[in-house]
Design a protein around this motif. Structure first.
Motif, short mmCIF file in Angstrom:
data_model
loop_
_atom_site.label_atom_id
_atom_site.label_comp_id
_atom_site.label_asym_id
_atom_site.label_seq_id
_atom_site.Cartn_x
_atom_site.Cartn_y
_atom_site.Cartn_z
N VAL A 75 74.02 72.52 -51.09
CA VAL A 75 73.95 73.64 -50.16
C VAL A 75 73.30 73.21 -48.85
N ASP A 76 73.63 73.92 -47.79
CA ASP A 76 72.98 73.72 -46.49
C ASP A 76 71.93 74.80 -46.31
N ILE A 77 70.78 74.43 -45.76
CA ILE A 77 69.73 75.41 -45.48
C ILE A 77 70.07 76.11 -44.17
N ALA A 78 70.14 77.42 -44.22
CA ALA A 78 70.62 78.22 -43.09
C ALA A 78 69.64 78.24 -41.93
N GLY A 79 70.18 78.41 -40.74
CA GLY A 79 69.36 78.69 -39.57
C GLY A 79 68.75 77.49 -38.87
N MET A 80 68.96 76.30 -39.41
CA MET A 80 68.36 75.13 -38.76
C MET A 80 69.33 73.95 -38.78
N ASP A 81 69.13 73.04 -37.85
CA ASP A 81 69.93 71.82 -37.76
C ASP A 81 68.97 70.66 -37.56
N ALA A 82 68.86 69.82 -38.56
CA ALA A 82 67.93 68.68 -38.50
C ALA A 82 68.65 67.45 -37.97
N PRO A 83 67.92 66.50 -37.40
CA PRO A 83 68.54 65.23 -36.99
C PRO A 83 69.25 64.59 -38.17
N MET A 123 68.97 63.16 -29.00
CA MET A 123 70.30 63.72 -28.84
C MET A 123 70.41 64.91 -29.79
N ALA A 124 70.96 66.02 -29.33
CA ALA A 124 71.14 67.17 -30.22
C ALA A 124 71.97 66.72 -31.42
N PRO A 125 71.59 67.13 -32.65
CA PRO A 125 72.31 66.67 -33.84
C PRO A 125 73.82 66.87 -33.76
#
Length: 238
Positions: free
Chosen positions: A65-73, A175-177
């Motif tokens: 699953v992906d954790i919602a609401g965030m984008d990590a490097p 750099m933005a992910p």
């Protein structure tokens, strides 16, 4: 009377501060609710049993699953601090792993909003809590991830505070992910790809204990979890 009013203020201010901290750290879904608003049961596991794939993707109860609401490097992504490159993608993943490894309560994950999380068609989106602690909020507060714009105004606010304090990834150049996944890199950054395919339709991250036994030839390397999914690979449970 003035002294009494002053005393009330002295008592009220710390109380309001404590309440603000408590509310800030609450998960999007109230912790302890096993059934989400959609009626779906929460995924539950002990923190030590959760496998971290990268800074915002986990495997819980055999489900990726992906954790919602965030984008990590991304796992192989590097950031530049004071002219020196650092492995900010690996740092984010290890911080997430530490949250779970040290979790004093059962981890619960509820279905999130895929449309607001910009993750349509990917792995299921979930909002995870450790007791009263919102995992995404903690990662953003610690400067280990960026918020998905518009998913949560609280996440946006926490990121602004981390940026103002130059915490974690906000303390240098990154750099933005999303741009990194598109192939962009900082000048001088090494092009590292830390996922690998097994030739059988599956892939692993370098954090997986099975990675050491995989063929890591250049042709089998993948730069991100998202790239692996786009190529139709599956992440299989141990």
């Amino acid at each position: 009377m003035k002294r009494f009013s002053h005393l009330i203020v002295l008592i009220a201010v710390p109380a309001l501060f404590a309440l603000a901290v408590y509310l800030q750290d609450k998960p999007v879904h109230a912790a302890g609710d096993k059934i989400a608003k959609s009626g779906e049961m929460a995924l539950e596991a002990e923190g030590r049993d959760i496998q971290v794939i990268d800074g915002d993707t986990i495997m819980i109860n055999g489900k990726v699953v992906d954790i919602a609401g965030m984008d990590a490097p991304e796992l192989g992504q590097q950031c530049r601090h004071n002219g020196t490159f650092q492995d900010c993608g690996m740092s984010s993943a290890m911080q997430l792993r530490k949250y779970f490894a040290m979790a004093p309560f059962t981890v619960q994950c509820w279905p999130g909003d895929p449309e607001r999380s910009e993750k349509q068609g990917d792995f299921p989106i979930v909002e995870c809590g450790i007791g009263e602690r919102d995992v995404a909020a903690a990662m953003i507060t610690d400067g280990e991830a960026l918020p998905i714009p518009g998913y949560s105004h609280r996440y946006d606010s926490l990121s602004t505070e981390a940026d103002n304090a130059k915490i974690g990834i906000h303390g240098g150049d990154m750099m933005a992910p999303a741009d990194w996944r598109a192939g962009k890199r900082l000048d001088g950054e090494d092009g590292r790809c830390l996922f690998v395919a097994d030739g059988k339709g599956n892939y692993l991250s370098t954090l997986d204990p099975r990675f050491a036994d995989m063929d890591t030839s250049e042709n089998s390397k993948i730069c991100s979890d998202e790239e692996a999914r786009q190529k139709g690979y599956s992440y299989t449970a141990p």
